[in-house]
Design a protein around this motif. Structure first.
Motif, PDB file in Angstrom:
ATOM      1  N   HIS A  56      23.334  21.627  42.407  1.00 15.10           N
ATOM      2  CA  HIS A  56      23.637  20.952  43.664  1.00 15.10           C
ATOM      3  C   HIS A  56      23.327  19.457  43.587  1.00 15.10           C
ATOM      4  CE1 HIS A  56      23.930  20.114  47.933  1.00 15.10           C
ATOM      5  NE2 HIS A  56      22.773  19.503  47.823  1.00 15.10           N
ATOM      6  N   ASP A  57      22.175  19.143  43.003  1.00 15.28           N
ATOM      7  CA  ASP A  57      21.803  17.731  42.826  1.00 15.28           C
ATOM      8  C   ASP A  57      22.869  16.992  42.019  1.00 15.28           C
ATOM      9  OD1 ASP A  57      19.469  17.980  44.181  1.00 15.28           O
ATOM     10  OD2 ASP A  57      18.157  17.935  42.424  1.00 15.28           O
ATOM     11  N   VAL A  58      23.294  17.619  40.920  1.00 15.16           N
ATOM     12  CA  VAL A  58      24.264  16.968  40.035  1.00 15.16           C
ATOM     13  C   VAL A  58      25.539  16.655  40.812  1.00 15.16           C
ATOM     14  CG1 VAL A  58      25.709  17.270  37.994  1.00 15.16           C
ATOM     15  CG2 VAL A  58      23.338  18.063  37.966  1.00 15.16           C
ATOM     16  N   GLN A  59      26.040  17.646  41.533  1.00 19.12           N
ATOM     17  CA  GLN A  59      27.285  17.445  42.286  1.00 19.12           C
ATOM     18  C   GLN A  59      27.098  16.394  43.374  1.00 19.12           C
ATOM     19  OE1 GLN A  59      27.896  21.482  43.540  1.00 19.12           O
ATOM     20  NE2 GLN A  59      29.131  22.013  41.740  1.00 19.12           N
ATOM     21  N   SER A  60      25.988  16.499  44.069  1.00 23.08           N
ATOM     22  CA  SER A  60      25.736  15.584  45.176  1.00 23.08           C
ATOM     23  C   SER A  60      25.568  14.139  44.676  1.00 23.08           C
ATOM     24  CB  SER A  60      24.504  16.081  45.931  1.00 23.08           C
ATOM     25  OG  SER A  60      23.869  15.042  46.572  1.00 23.08           O
ATOM     26  N   PHE A  61      24.841  13.978  43.578  1.00 21.78           N
ATOM     27  CA  PHE A  61      24.638  12.616  43.061  1.00 21.78           C
ATOM     28  C   PHE A  61      25.938  12.020  42.533  1.00 21.78           C
ATOM     29  CE2 PHE A  61      19.802  12.943  42.059  1.00 21.78           C
ATOM     30  CZ  PHE A  61      19.566  13.064  43.409  1.00 21.78           C
ATOM     31  N   LYS A  62      26.748  12.866  41.876  1.00 25.08           N
ATOM     32  CA  LYS A  62      28.021  12.342  41.364  1.00 25.08           C
ATOM     33  C   LYS A  62      28.920  11.925  42.529  1.00 25.08           C
ATOM     34  CE  LYS A  62      28.114  14.246  36.750  1.00 25.08           C
ATOM     35  NZ  LYS A  62      28.653  15.222  35.803  1.00 25.08           N
ATOM     36  N   ARG A  63      28.849  12.684  43.600  1.00 27.24           N
ATOM     37  CA  ARG A  63      29.614  12.309  44.795  1.00 27.24           C
ATOM     38  C   ARG A  63      29.123  10.956  45.323  1.00 27.24           C
ATOM     39  NH1 ARG A  63      29.137  14.907  50.691  1.00 27.24           N
ATOM     40  NH2 ARG A  63      30.851  13.800  51.651  1.00 27.24           N
ATOM     41  N   HIS A  64      27.793  10.805  45.339  1.00 24.45           N
ATOM     42  CA  HIS A  64      27.216   9.528  45.762  1.00 24.45           C
ATOM     43  C   HIS A  64      27.713   8.384  44.871  1.00 24.45           C
ATOM     44  CE1 HIS A  64      24.426  11.574  48.416  1.00 24.45           C
ATOM     45  NE2 HIS A  64      23.905  10.419  48.787  1.00 24.45           N
ATOM     46  N   ILE A  65      27.701   8.644  43.560  1.00 26.11           N
ATOM     47  CA  ILE A  65      28.088   7.595  42.606  1.00 26.11           C
ATOM     48  C   ILE A  65      29.522   7.154  42.868  1.00 26.11           C
ATOM     49  CG2 ILE A  65      28.624   7.188  40.168  1.00 26.11           C
ATOM     50  CD1 ILE A  65      26.095   8.932  39.554  1.00 26.11           C
ATOM     51  N   HIS A  66      30.418   8.122  43.057  1.00 25.96           N
ATOM     52  CA  HIS A  66      31.826   7.767  43.308  1.00 25.96           C
ATOM     53  C   HIS A  66      31.967   6.997  44.619  1.00 25.96           C
ATOM     54  CE1 HIS A  66      32.837   9.947  39.813  1.00 25.96           C
ATOM     55  NE2 HIS A  66      32.670  11.153  40.308  1.00 25.96           N
TER      56      HIS A  66
END
Lengths: 90, 417
Positions: B126-136
Motif C-alpha cells: 500500500h505504501d509503495v502504491q500510495s507513494f508512487k501516486r504521490h510522486i506522479h
C-alpha cells in the motif's frame, strides 16, 4: 499517562486501555434531512475546544468496551469525574 | 539594524564584538496600528515582515503572550518538504519551499536551511502504491519527488536497515531532494530582526484578553494585558490557542488542540545525513547540526493545552526508530517536550478571511506548520493587505466546512508531518 476511572468497571486503569472519543454531548440530528448546511457544519466540525473544563467521551476499549463520559481539565489534564453514557451533563 | 557581513564581522572582531545592537528592541504598545498580528511565532513574525517588506504596511505590531518563538516554532522537528498529494496542498507548501530558498540572504540572518532531502519509507504494498501516486501527482505540479529502490535508500541513508528479515522491511522510498531542515529559532529571530528594522513593533509578554468589535461588527482593536490597542486589521496566528482568541471575537472554529511531542538524543558526531520519515510505523528523524538526533512522536489522543504528553507515545516512537535503525538502540535520549497543535477536521490549514470584517486567521496547521512558515506569513500578509486571499490560499477558507470542499490531506498525507 492518564489514569482513567471507568464508571462501568469501577476501576482506575491506565490510558492505554482507553480510546478517546472526542467531545461529549453532541447530539445526532433527529431529522437529518431537514438540517441546513450551517447545522451540519456545527454538528460535524465545530468544537468548543475549551481551555479548562472539557466534556469528552472515552471508550474502555481493552476493558468492558463501553463508552462513557468524562470531565477533564485541559490545562492540568486532571479528571474531575467520569460518568456513564446517557447520564446528564455534569 | 547592523548588517551581518564579512566586513562587519572583521570590524567587530577588533572590539570584542561589543558593537552589535540588539536584534529587535522590546517595544511598548502604541495606541493604534495599521495592522496587528496576534502571535509572535515564525508565521506571525513572517506575516509582519512581509506586510512591511512586500505590501508597504510598516505600522504593524506583533503581540505575543509569552516570548518570541516560544510556542510551536521552538518545539517542532524543523522538517521542510512539499510533497503533498492534492493540487491545493502542493501549491501551498511549495510556495513556502520556494521562499525558504534564499531566505537567509533575504533576512541577512543564517536560518541554516539545509536541503538534505526528505526520504519517506515504504514498508508495504500500500505504501509503495500510495507513494508512487504521490510522486506522479507531485511531478505534475512541478514538485520534485522521486522513487528510490531499497538499495538506493540505503546508499542515501546508510544507517538504514534494509534487510528483508526486519519487522518492517524497506520496499523503497520517496525522496524529495529539496526537502530538509532549517534552524527553527533562527527563523523566528531572523524574521523578528528584519521586521523590526522595517518599523514593526514586537510586543512580548502581552496576552490578548479581548477583541473589540464596533457597532457594525468590524474589528476596532484588541484588548491586551497592557491596555487597548486600536487597529482595523487583526491577523491571528496563534496556533493551539486560536480557538480561544476566536471565541473573544464571538467565532466558533472547527479546531481541536492536541499535544504533540518531540525528543532529542544526546549529541553525537554526524551519522544521519538526511530526514527519514516512516508513516507506517510512525517514526521520523533527522540530525541537527548540533549533533542531536531529532525525533518526532505522534499526537496524544485527547485534546489538551498542557504542553506535555504521555510517555507511552514517546516509547512507541522509539520502538519504531529502533526497529528501522538498529544502530541507535543504545542511544540515550536527552529531552522530550510537547507543543499544542491546532488540528482541523481535514488536516489542512485555515488561512484567510473570517466572517468578522478586519479579522484574518492563519491556523489549523496541525502537526506540520513549520515547513510552511515563510509561505503562511506571506499569504497572511497578502490577505490582510488586499482584504482578499491570494489564489494559493483561497481554497483554505472557512467556508469549506460548510460547502464540503474539504482538502482532505488526512488520508492523503503522511501521518507524520
Amino acid at each position: 499517562m492518564l489514569l482513567i476511572h471507568c464508571p462501568y468497571c469501577e476501576e482506575a486503569r491506565p490510558e492505554v486501555e482507553f480510546a478517546y472519543g472526542g467531545e461529549a454531548h453532541i447530539a445526532r440530528p433527529l431529522d437529518p434531512s431537514t438540517y441546513s448546511d450551517e447545522q451540519w457544519e456545527e454538528f460535524l466540525y465545530i468544537r468548543s475546544n475549551p481551555r479548562g473544563r472539557h466534556h469528552e467521551r472515552w471508550r474502555h476499549t481493552h476493558g468492558c468496551g463501553r463508552f462513557f463520559n468524562a470531565v477533564r481539565d485541559t490545562v492540568t489534564d486532571v479528571f474531575e469525574t467520569t460518568y456513564k453514557a446517557g447520564e446528564a451533563r455534569k | 539594524m547592523k548588517r551581518f557581513s564579512g566586513f562587519n564581522l572583521i570590524g567587530e572582531a577588533f572590539r570584542s564584538h561589543q558593537g552589535w545592537p540588539e536584534h529587535w528592541p522590546d517595544k511598548a504598545p502604541k495606541a493604534s496600528y495599521d495592522a496587528i498580528i496576534v502571535g509572535a511565532g515564525g508565521h506571525g513574525l513572517g506575516a509582519a515582515y512581509y506586510l512591511a517588506k512586500k505590501y508597504g504596511i510598516t505600522n504593524v505590531a506583533v503581540i505575543e503572550k509569552g516570548w518570541l518563538g516560544g510556542g510551536n516554532t521552538g518545539r517542532n522537528t524543523t522538517i521542510i518538504r512539499s510533497n503533498y498529494l492534492y493540487d491545493e496542498s502542493a501549491h501551498l507548501y511549495d510556495h513556502a519551499v520556494k521562499l525558504w530558498d534564499g531566505l537567509s540572504q533575504e533576512l541577512n540572518y543564517n536560518i541554516m536551511y539545509s536541503k538534505r532531502g526528505v526520504l519517506m519509507l515504504a514498508h508495504n504494498v500500500h505504501d509503495v502504491q500510495s507513494f508512487k501516486r504521490h510522486i506522479h501527482a507531485n511531478r505534475l505540479n512541478g514538485v520534485d519527488n522521486e522513487w528510490l529502490t531499497p538499495e538506493e535508500c540505503k546508499a542515501y541513508c546508510p544507517p538504514l536497515d534494509i534487510s528483508p528479515r526486519t519487522r518492517h522491511p524497506v520496499l523503497g522510498g520517496a525522496l524529495q531532494r529539496r526537502g530538509g531542515t532549517a534552524r527553527h529559532d533562527s527563523v523566528a529571530w531572523g524574521y523578528a530582526r528584519a521586521a523590526s528594522a522595517l518599523g514593526v513593533d514586537i510586543i512580548q509578554n502581552c496576552a490578548v484578553t479581548g477583541i473589540r468589535r464596533g457597532a457594525d461588527g468590524a474589528i476596532e482593536g484588541v484588548e491586551t494585558e497592557r491596555g487597548f490597542i486600536a487597529s482595523r486589521r487583526v491577523g491571528v496566528s496563534a496556533a493551539g490557542s486560536t480557538s480561544l482568541v476566536m471565541k473573544m471575537a464571538g467565532l466558533d472554529f472547527p479546531l481541536e488542540s492536541y499535544p504533540l511531542q518531540a525528543l532529542v538524543s544526546e549529541p553525537v558526531k554526524p551519522i544521519f545525513p538526511c530526514v527519514v520519515m516512516s508513516n507506517t510505523v510512525h517514526a521520523y528523524m533527522s540530525q541537527s547540526d548540533k549533533g542531536e538526533l531529532v525525533i518526532g512522536a505522534g499526537t496524544d489522543q485527547y485534546t489538551s493545552y498542557s504542553q506535555r504528553g504521555a510517555f507511552h507515545i514517546v516509547e512507541h516512537t522509539l520502538a519504531a526508530i529502533c526497529e528501522i535503525f538498529p544502530i541507535f538502540t543504545r542511544m540515550r535520549m536527552l529531552r522530550t517536550w510537547g507543543g499544542i497543535v491546532d488540528v482541523t477536521p481535514d488536516r489542512s490549514p485555515i488561512l484567510g478571511k473570517t466572517p468578522v470584517k478586519g479579522l484574518y486567521v492563519n491556523c489549523g496547521w496541525g502537526t506540520g506548520g513549520f515547513k510552511a512558515t515563510p509561505g503562511a506569513g506571506d499569504l497572511l500578509a497578502y490577505t490582510m493587505a488586499h482584504d482578499a486571499p491570494h489564489k494559493i490560499n483561497a481554497p483554505y477558507n472557512l467556508d469549506r466546512f460548510r460547502n464540503g470542499r474539504l482538502i482532505d490531506e488526512a488520508a492523503a498525507a503522511a501521518v507524520a508531518h
